[in-house]
Design an enzyme around this catalytic site. Structure first.
Site, short mmCIF file in Angstrom:
data_model
loop_
_atom_site.label_atom_id
_atom_site.label_comp_id
_atom_site.label_asym_id
_atom_site.label_seq_id
_atom_site.Cartn_x
_atom_site.Cartn_y
_atom_site.Cartn_z
N GLU A 194 -7.74 -15.32 -17.90
CA GLU A 194 -8.79 -14.31 -18.03
C GLU A 194 -10.05 -14.91 -18.65
O GLU A 194 -11.17 -14.61 -18.21
CB GLU A 194 -8.30 -13.12 -18.86
CG GLU A 194 -7.17 -12.33 -18.23
CD GLU A 194 -7.61 -11.52 -17.01
OE1 GLU A 194 -8.81 -11.54 -16.67
OE2 GLU A 194 -6.75 -10.87 -16.40
N GLU A 215 -2.22 1.34 -8.52
CA GLU A 215 -1.89 -0.05 -8.85
C GLU A 215 -0.71 -0.55 -8.03
O GLU A 215 -0.70 -1.71 -7.60
CB GLU A 215 -1.58 -0.15 -10.35
CG GLU A 215 -1.50 -1.56 -10.87
CD GLU A 215 -2.86 -2.26 -10.94
OE1 GLU A 215 -2.91 -3.37 -11.52
OE2 GLU A 215 -3.86 -1.72 -10.45
N GLU A 261 -10.99 -5.20 -5.29
CA GLU A 261 -10.46 -5.98 -4.16
C GLU A 261 -10.74 -5.35 -2.80
O GLU A 261 -11.08 -6.04 -1.83
CB GLU A 261 -8.96 -6.21 -4.35
CG GLU A 261 -8.63 -7.28 -5.37
CD GLU A 261 -8.81 -6.84 -6.81
OE1 GLU A 261 -8.88 -7.70 -7.70
OE2 GLU A 261 -8.89 -5.61 -7.05
N ASP A 284 -1.73 -13.89 -6.22
CA ASP A 284 -2.90 -13.67 -5.36
C ASP A 284 -3.94 -14.79 -5.42
O ASP A 284 -4.25 -15.44 -4.43
CB ASP A 284 -3.54 -12.32 -5.70
CG ASP A 284 -3.81 -12.13 -7.19
OD1 ASP A 284 -3.33 -12.93 -8.00
OD2 ASP A 284 -4.50 -11.16 -7.55
#
Length: 612
Positions: free
Chosen positions: A186, A435, A454, A331
């Site tokens: 992050e 989610e 996304e 991902d």
């Protein structure tokens, strides 16, 4: 004879119920039948009929029946044709207004805290009282996260005065010498990536976004990026595999009680930012450790399927999580294999991505072979066991909605069109993406929506690839849903439940760095990103990076692990979609003002997510 009577009775009962269902809309047009019958009757079987609304055939490898034909084409009436330029301009301004409201609210009510609580109009930082609250502490490092993450969005929107003001605030007020334990991934994608992007924008001699230069700028953002990266380096030390620890304390290094387990995406999605930093500084250290981690993960893939799992032990190399999919945990690992090649030109990155994509197609993809042709269920990528390729569950998560955008980058546009339509159908049903969504049960498994970008990202990239007005309609739907369901007193709030539309008091920084940016760019045809002649790439956090020769050259070709001859490394290589049935050439000009997906297939997808 008794069984025949039973069958006849059940058949008559079904026919009677179907007749009743046909009459109910006329008797009570406001009644929502979908909520009354949680297990809807499947369409009648037969040639050309739709398949089970529960995606039952996706449990197999062979697919199911084709989509229904001959119904009124409400899809073409709604989506096809030109998109009025005046409407597009209004939507562009609305997307800018959404960003401005969120950004101004943060600056007014939250700065210098990391995030804005949009319901209570206050700032949020790390949860010092509960160090185990990783949902907060992994992200918030007490370094004005939202301000940093939003820097290049200000530039993309042409707001030079606020960009310059924000950069000076970051230089003058932000320090990474903090007793904060953050997730390496992050901190890298949100903070390090944004500092590098802003530095590149400031020092670009062409200044395509307007005058974004800073008076007396002395590479301060680059120095800050290096300072942060140095504080993250201890995560790569004392691991037997070279795969980094998931968390590091910015002042003290790796905590003594640190977890030895990390997700594949978290450990293997650092190469773009670390590689840019190394090539800007002329220091191989950062790229070397990030590339070593990618290679270590790649070496642990299954010998049988070629797939990777989602959680690994950094000391033993043992797969703790054996699920292989395209969503959380994996991902951006795939994304950065491709984007590292695009940026740096390293052939091994392309080779790894090509192998990974081939294995994804072989083991994760279900449904018919072609998106816009034939019968069977539409393409969908499922979660499987990395060693056997067998289905592990019947849910997908919202992060997987990035994948159509990645497919656009390699030219697999037709397959991207189908997968995008599936996520858009879920959005239409709920006005957001849960989610986790269970495609077998037609219901959310995890119902919150934290303003993720996304689907917007894939919508934007598909529009850039096809110029089909359909994607402007999709963007308009998304923009209107966000305004309707997530706008709060002081910004935009996470949806706690996509069905009930209840809110949580959090506006994550990626809403400004990605969601608003992609929406704005979708409607801003004249943006310098599209018109300047420069080539750009977006990081996994949506930060803009120019694709130019300086990132294709390095001074350490002889010391990066496992490199081939330097004369071969940076040659351009052809990038092909592995799915042979799909490529860019299959989207002809005459289809640009028609639906990208045939209306019968759209209707099939809408039925399969319980929308109709």
């Amino acid at each position: 004879m008794q069984w025949r009577s039973v069958v006849l009775g059940l058949l008559l009962l079904r026919l009677g119920l179907q007749a009743l269902l046909a009459l109910l809309p006329a008797l009570a047009p406001g009644l929502c039948l979908r909520r009354r019958f949680p297990f809807p009757f499947p369409p009648p079987a037969g040639p050309g009929s739709g398949s089970s609304p529960h995606w039952g055939s996706l449990l197999r490898r062979d697919g199911g029946g084709g989509a229904a034909q001959g119904e009124d084409d409400e899809y073409e009436r709604r989506y096809s044709g030109t998109f009025p330029p005046q409407l597009r301009a209004r939507l562009r301004d609305a997307a800018r207004g959404m960003f401005v409201f969120g950004y101004d609210s943060y600056m007014r009510h939250a700065f210098p805290s990391d995030e804005l609580d949009p319901l209570h109009c206050r700032g949020r930082g790390p949860d010092r009282r509960d160090p185990s609250n990783l949902n907060i502490n992994d992200v918030l490092g007490n370094y004005s996260l939202t301000l940093i993450d939003a820097l290049d969005t200000l530039a993309v929107m042409g707001n030079s005065s606020e960009f310059q003001k924000a950069v000076k605030l970051v230089i003058d007020t932000v320090s990474f010498d903090k007793d904060s334990t953050v997730q390496v991934f992050e901190a890298t994608i949100r903070v390090l990536g944004s500092l590098l992007s802003a530095h590149i924008i400031i020092t670009d001699t062409k200044q395509p976004f307007g005058d974004m230069t800073i008076k007396d700028y002395d590479n301060e953002l680059l120095h800050m990026a290096r300072d942060l990266a140095v504080r993250l380096l201890p995560a790569f030390e004392n691991t037997k595999t070279g795969i980094p620890y998931p968390r590091v304390n910015l002042k003290k290094g790796v905590p003594p009680d640190s977890n030895n387990e990390t997700c594949t995406a978290g450990a293997g999605s650092l190469l773009v930012e670390f590689g840019i930093l190394s090539r800007l500084l002329g220091d191989s250290t950062f790229e070397w450790v990030a590339r070593r981690a990618v290679k270590a993960l790649w070496s642990l893939r299954s010998n049988h399927t070629g797939l990777l799992g989602n959680v690994v032990n950094i000391q033993t190399g043992h797969w703790v999580g054996k699920q292989s999919g395209l969503g959380a945990g994996l991902d951006s690992f795939y994304e950065y294999l491709l984007k590292s090649y695009i940026l740096f030109g390293e052939r091994e990155d392309l080779e790894m991505f090509s192998d990974a994509y081939r294995n994804i197609q072989n083991h994760l993809r279900r449904g018919r072979e072609a998106c816009n042709e034939g019968e069977g269920d539409p393409p969908l990528y499922v979660n499987v066991n990395m060693f056997t390729g067998q289905l592990m569950n019947t849910w997908i998560d919202s992060l997987q909605a990035f994948f159509p955008g990645l497919q656009v980058l390699i030219g697999d546009v037709e397959d991207a069109i189908c997968l995008h339509a599936f996520y858009y159908a879920i959005w239409k049903r709920y006005g957001a993406l849960p989610e986790r969504y269970n495609w077998q049960l037609q219901a959310p498994d995890v119902p919150f929506y934290p303003l993720r970008p996304e689907l917007v990202e894939s919508t934007y990239l598909l529009y850039q690839a096809t110029k089909n007005p359909f994607y402007l309609h999709v963007g308009m739907d998304i923009l209107q849903s966000l305004e309707k369901y997530t706008k709060a007193k002081c910004g935009y709030a996470t949806l706690h439940h996509v069905v009930e539309k209840t809110k949580e008091d959090r506006m994550e920084s990626f809403f400004l760095s990605e969601t608003c940016k992609y929406l704005y760019l979708l409607f801003d045809e004249e943006n310098p990103l599209h018109k300047s002649g420069n080539k750009y790439m977006f990081t996994t956090e949506g930060h803009v990076v120019s694709v130019d020769e300086r990132f294709r050259n390095s001074l350490w070709q002889d010391i990066l692990p496992g490199e081939e001859d330097s004369t071969e490394r940076n040659k351009p290589h052809e990038l092909k979609a592995v799915n042979f049935s799909s490529n860019c050439n299959r989207v002809p000009d005459e289809r640009r003002y028609l639906l990208p997906l045939k209306s019968n297939y759209m209707r099939q997808i809408d039925r399969m997510v319980g929308l109709i």
